[in-house]
Design a protein around this motif. Structure first.
Motif, PDB file in Angstrom:
ATOM      1  N   LEU A  93       1.266   5.381   8.336  1.00  0.00           N
ATOM      2  CA  LEU A  93       0.569   4.190   8.824  1.00  0.00           C
ATOM      3  C   LEU A  93      -0.470   3.700   7.816  1.00  0.00           C
ATOM      4  O   LEU A  93      -0.694   2.492   7.682  1.00  0.00           O
ATOM      5  CB  LEU A  93      -0.110   4.492  10.160  1.00  0.00           C
ATOM      6  N   ALA A  94      -1.119   4.640   7.108  1.00  0.00           N
ATOM      7  CA  ALA A  94      -2.122   4.251   6.114  1.00  0.00           C
ATOM      8  C   ALA A  94      -1.508   3.459   4.970  1.00  0.00           C
ATOM      9  O   ALA A  94      -2.229   2.771   4.230  1.00  0.00           O
ATOM     10  CB  ALA A  94      -2.831   5.487   5.572  1.00  0.00           C
ATOM     11  N   GLY A  95      -0.188   3.556   4.814  1.00  0.00           N
ATOM     12  CA  GLY A  95       0.473   2.790   3.761  1.00  0.00           C
ATOM     13  C   GLY A  95       0.350   1.298   3.933  1.00  0.00           C
ATOM     14  O   GLY A  95       0.504   0.541   2.959  1.00  0.00           O
ATOM     15  N   MET A  96       0.044   0.824   5.156  1.00  0.00           N
ATOM     16  CA  MET A  96      -0.160  -0.604   5.367  1.00  0.00           C
ATOM     17  C   MET A  96      -1.485  -1.072   4.786  1.00  0.00           C
ATOM     18  O   MET A  96      -1.648  -2.248   4.468  1.00  0.00           O
ATOM     19  CB  MET A  96      -0.120  -0.915   6.863  1.00  0.00           C
ATOM     20  N   ILE A  97      -2.445  -0.150   4.652  1.00  0.00           N
ATOM     21  CA  ILE A  97      -3.780  -0.514   4.175  1.00  0.00           C
ATOM     22  C   ILE A  97      -4.004  -0.039   2.742  1.00  0.00           C
ATOM     23  O   ILE A  97      -4.430  -0.801   1.879  1.00  0.00           O
ATOM     24  CB  ILE A  97      -4.856   0.073   5.110  1.00  0.00           C
ATOM     25  N   ARG A  98      -3.722   1.240   2.486  1.00  0.00           N
ATOM     26  CA  ARG A  98      -3.922   1.844   1.172  1.00  0.00           C
ATOM     27  C   ARG A  98      -2.607   2.488   0.733  1.00  0.00           C
ATOM     28  O   ARG A  98      -2.411   3.694   0.889  1.00  0.00           O
ATOM     29  CB  ARG A  98      -5.037   2.892   1.214  1.00  0.00           C
ATOM     30  N   PRO A  99      -1.684   1.703   0.201  1.00  0.00           N
ATOM     31  CA  PRO A  99      -0.352   2.254  -0.095  1.00  0.00           C
ATOM     32  C   PRO A  99      -0.357   3.327  -1.171  1.00  0.00           C
ATOM     33  O   PRO A  99       0.431   4.270  -1.096  1.00  0.00           O
ATOM     34  CB  PRO A  99       0.451   1.027  -0.524  1.00  0.00           C
ATOM     35  N   VAL A 100      -1.226   3.200  -2.174  1.00  0.00           N
ATOM     36  CA  VAL A 100      -1.238   4.191  -3.254  1.00  0.00           C
ATOM     37  C   VAL A 100      -1.746   5.534  -2.732  1.00  0.00           C
ATOM     38  O   VAL A 100      -1.117   6.586  -2.907  1.00  0.00           O
ATOM     39  CB  VAL A 100      -2.101   3.692  -4.434  1.00  0.00           C
ATOM     40  N   GLY A 101      -2.898   5.510  -2.075  1.00  0.00           N
ATOM     41  CA  GLY A 101      -3.427   6.747  -1.519  1.00  0.00           C
ATOM     42  C   GLY A 101      -2.520   7.335  -0.460  1.00  0.00           C
ATOM     43  O   GLY A 101      -2.387   8.569  -0.345  1.00  0.00           O
ATOM     44  N   ALA A 102      -1.878   6.469   0.353  1.00  0.00           N
ATOM     45  CA  ALA A 102      -0.973   6.960   1.388  1.00  0.00           C
ATOM     46  C   ALA A 102       0.236   7.660   0.770  1.00  0.00           C
ATOM     47  O   ALA A 102       0.707   8.677   1.293  1.00  0.00           O
ATOM     48  CB  ALA A 102      -0.518   5.804   2.275  1.00  0.00           C
TER      49      ALA A 102
END
Length: 441
Positions: A93-102
């Motif tokens: 889900l974090a890939g929608m906001i921070r794709p690199v860190g996710a």
């Protein structure tokens, strides 16, 4: 030869030293594409739906993922397996906001879960990426490819495959290896995300280009309208310069025994007027020559209309079926030709707009003479039927605003309470008023 080899070695060592920094920039520090927030004009309409589907998918896949990570068939699903599955769902889900860190978090969790379960894993299970592990890792790669250039997402794919290869090499028992099957899934996820990103950027560029095209069209329309106004005012200015020249030539004959100094001054005035007239024709005559073939010489050299031509204009409009009334308020007095020409054109364009956009309506034209200027007001009633589509680009309001601004005046347009339309122009006639208006601007 030795110097060349040494130089190459220096460049190679410098490149090796820069490699970690470049890798850090590509796969961590460099920002991802900004996604417009909800409510912004260029925000994708599908984003809320995609986010809801992603939440449901992450919650749905967390259950089988927890069962995959549970290695003890007696105790069932363990607590750490549930936590690991939830952590991978949150990373997705974090890939929608921070794709690199996710993506980094998803890769780290995948490697950690494989290392934690490898020794107790059944030989029949897929290794190193299980079915749900492939889904979570592929989803992280897809979301990354949506927001970063293909070069960066390809580097992430390479690191993912290298991590899988390292796990495959360092296995402690026989497993059902699936690197050859999971790699195509990761590649497809990356290609699909990169393709959607390219489509989004292409649409964004298209919108920007459309805005630039519209701005350029508006600028070109403004220049064309100013050229048209300049062509019309050319006659007015040329007439005044011709009058000055003739008066300077005739003035010595109206004075008995004119002095040499007076003759010299009048001759200078006439000479300057003729030079100014010639220069004016040389510069502005080019603008008039643009539409000369289409209009003909007779039309080109026809005098520009003024307020005395409004009766003929109104009669012509009435012959088309439009009910028009013309009235005058105030004390009429001689006006500068530029003011009369602008007033005539404003009335002409306003009545043309009524005929074009308000079928069945009636119009009223009021010319108000004031001590400091002229007021032009054109009001039409509400149309009795919808107007037919008008082909081509219309810029009548733009031309009227330019004419009013040229004289230091103002133009106001807008709908009336009864559904009609009103055009009001205030055209100053005194030089002081015009200068004061320009300074105020």
């Amino acid at each position: 030869m030795g110097a060349v080899t040494s130089s190459r070695a220096v460049r190679l060592r410098a490149a090796v030293r820069r490699a970690p920094r470049a890798l850090y920039e590509e796969l961590w520090a460099a920002p991802a594409d900004r996604v417009p927030r909800m409510g912004e004009p260029d925000a994708p309409a599908w984003r809320p739906v995609f986010l809801v589907l992603l939440v449901f998918a992450a919650a749905f896949f967390a259950v089988p993922r927890a069962y995959e990570l549970s290695t003890d068939p007696v105790t069932g699903v363990s607590g750490w397996a549930v936590l690991a599955a939830l952590a991978q769902s949150v990373a997705l889900l974090a890939g929608m906001i921070r794709p690199v860190g996710a993506w980094w978090a998803a890769t780290a969790l995948s490697v950690a879960t494989v290392l934690a379960t490898e020794s107790a894993m059944s030989p029949d299970r897929l290794f190193p990426w299980s079915i749900m592990g492939t889904v979570f890792q592929g989803g992280a790669l897809f979301l990354l490819a949506l927001r970063v250039p293909l070069r960066r997402s390809a580097g992430a794919l390479a690191l993912t495959l290298l991590a899988g290869l390292a796990l495959t090499v360092h296995q402690t028992q026989r497993h059902n290896l699936d690197l050859d099957r999971s790699a195509p899934v990761f590649a497809v996820a990356l290609v699909l995300g990169a393709a959607l990103r390219s489509l989004r950027l292409a649409r964004k560029d298209l919108v920007v280009q459309a805005e630039l095209t519209a701005e350029e069209r508006a600028r070109r329309t403004l220049l064309e309208e100013r050229n048209r106004i300049a062509r019309e005012l050319h006659d007015v200015v040329a007439h005044h310069m011709s009058v000055i020249s003739i008066q300077a030539q005739v003035a010595p004959h109206l004075v008995e025994s004119p002095t040499d100094e007076l003759r010299e001054n009048l001759a200078g005035i006439r000479e300057n007027a003729l030079e100014a007239l010639a220069e004016l024709r040389r510069v502005l005559g080019v603008l008039r020559s643009e539409d000369a073939p289409a209009r003909g010489d007779d039309t080109r050299h026809a005098p520009q209309p003024g307020l005395d031509g409004l009766d003929g204009l109104v009669a012509t409009v009435r012959s088309t079926g439009l009910a028009v009334t013309l009235s005058t308020t105030g004390e009429p007095r001689p006006l500068p030709p530029g003011v009369e020409l602008s007033a005539y054109r404003i009335v002409q364009e306003s009545l043309s707009n009524v005929m074009r956009h308000a079928p069945g309506a009636s119009a009223e034209v009021v010319i108000g003479h004031r001590p400091t200027g002229l007021t032009v007001r054109v009001v039409n009633s509400a149309p009795d039927r919808p107007a037919a589509p008008s082909p081509g680009v219309r810029h009548g309001l733009l031309g009227m605003r330019e004419r009013a601004a040229m004289l230091g005046g103002e133009l106001a347009t807008g709908p009336t309470p009864d559904g009609g339309w009103e055009v009001t122009a205030i055209l100053p006639t005194s030089t002081q008023t015009t200068r004061t208006t320009e300074e105020a601007r």
